[in-house]
Design a protein around this motif. Structure first.
Motif, short mmCIF file in Angstrom:
data_model
loop_
_atom_site.label_atom_id
_atom_site.label_comp_id
_atom_site.label_asym_id
_atom_site.label_seq_id
_atom_site.Cartn_x
_atom_site.Cartn_y
_atom_site.Cartn_z
N PHE A 12 14.71 40.24 49.09
CA PHE A 12 14.34 39.69 50.39
C PHE A 12 13.40 38.51 50.28
N SER A 13 12.88 38.25 49.09
CA SER A 13 12.01 37.10 48.89
C SER A 13 12.12 36.63 47.44
N GLU A 14 11.77 35.39 47.21
CA GLU A 14 11.78 34.84 45.84
C GLU A 14 10.72 35.51 44.97
N GLU A 15 9.61 35.92 45.60
CA GLU A 15 8.53 36.58 44.86
C GLU A 15 9.01 37.91 44.28
N ALA A 16 9.79 38.67 45.05
CA ALA A 16 10.33 39.94 44.58
C ALA A 16 11.33 39.69 43.45
N LYS A 17 12.08 38.63 43.54
CA LYS A 17 13.07 38.32 42.52
C LYS A 17 12.40 38.00 41.19
N LYS A 18 11.28 37.27 41.24
CA LYS A 18 10.57 36.89 40.02
C LYS A 18 9.89 38.09 39.34
#
Length: 131
Positions: free
Chosen positions: A123-129
């Motif tokens: 749901f966010s780029e931060e979670a993906k990283k």
């Protein structure tokens, strides 16, 4: 006159046995249905199935309203939506459109109906990283 009375008695007996037999069959069917629902996780664990499938988890989510759900700290079983919620890790497991979803920290892991991995959504780029 006597012959008619005997026929009526025979018909009454036949009707009685038919009704009792029907009641027994209905009761056995109801008992079988409830037994399968209440013990679905146990049966799923003990019947032969493919190695990659998690039938016990499938039955747990499908029948969470029927099965025994022990009181475990930080675990909530939602009978209305069949969600299993972990309040400590803020994650939950649910069934959606025939598939299963595990949500945690802005990330959703999708599984098919036999609980085989399908995909991951962020749901966010931060979670993906962070994964």
């Amino acid at each position: 006159m006597e012959i008619e009375k005997e026929r009526e008695d025979d018909n009454a007996k036949k009707k009685y046995f038919r009704d009792v037999g029907l009641l027994i069959v209905l009761c056995m069917s109801l008992y079988t249905y409830c037994n399968l629902k209440f013990n679905s996780v146990y049966y799923a664990q003990h019947i032969p199935h493919k190695e990659e499938t998690e039938t016990d988890l499938v039955m747990l989510v499908k029948n969470v309203g029927w099965i025994y759900t022990p009181k475990i700290d930080n675990i909530i079983y939602d009978d209305g939506t069949n969600d299993i919620i972990n309040t400590k890790s803020k994650s939950f497991l649910t069934k959606s459109l025939g598939n299963f979803l595990y949500d945690k920290d802005n990330m959703t892991v999708g599984f098919n109906s036999t609980f085989r991995f399908e995909d991951v959504s962020y749901f966010s780029e931060e979670a993906k990283k962070s994964s």
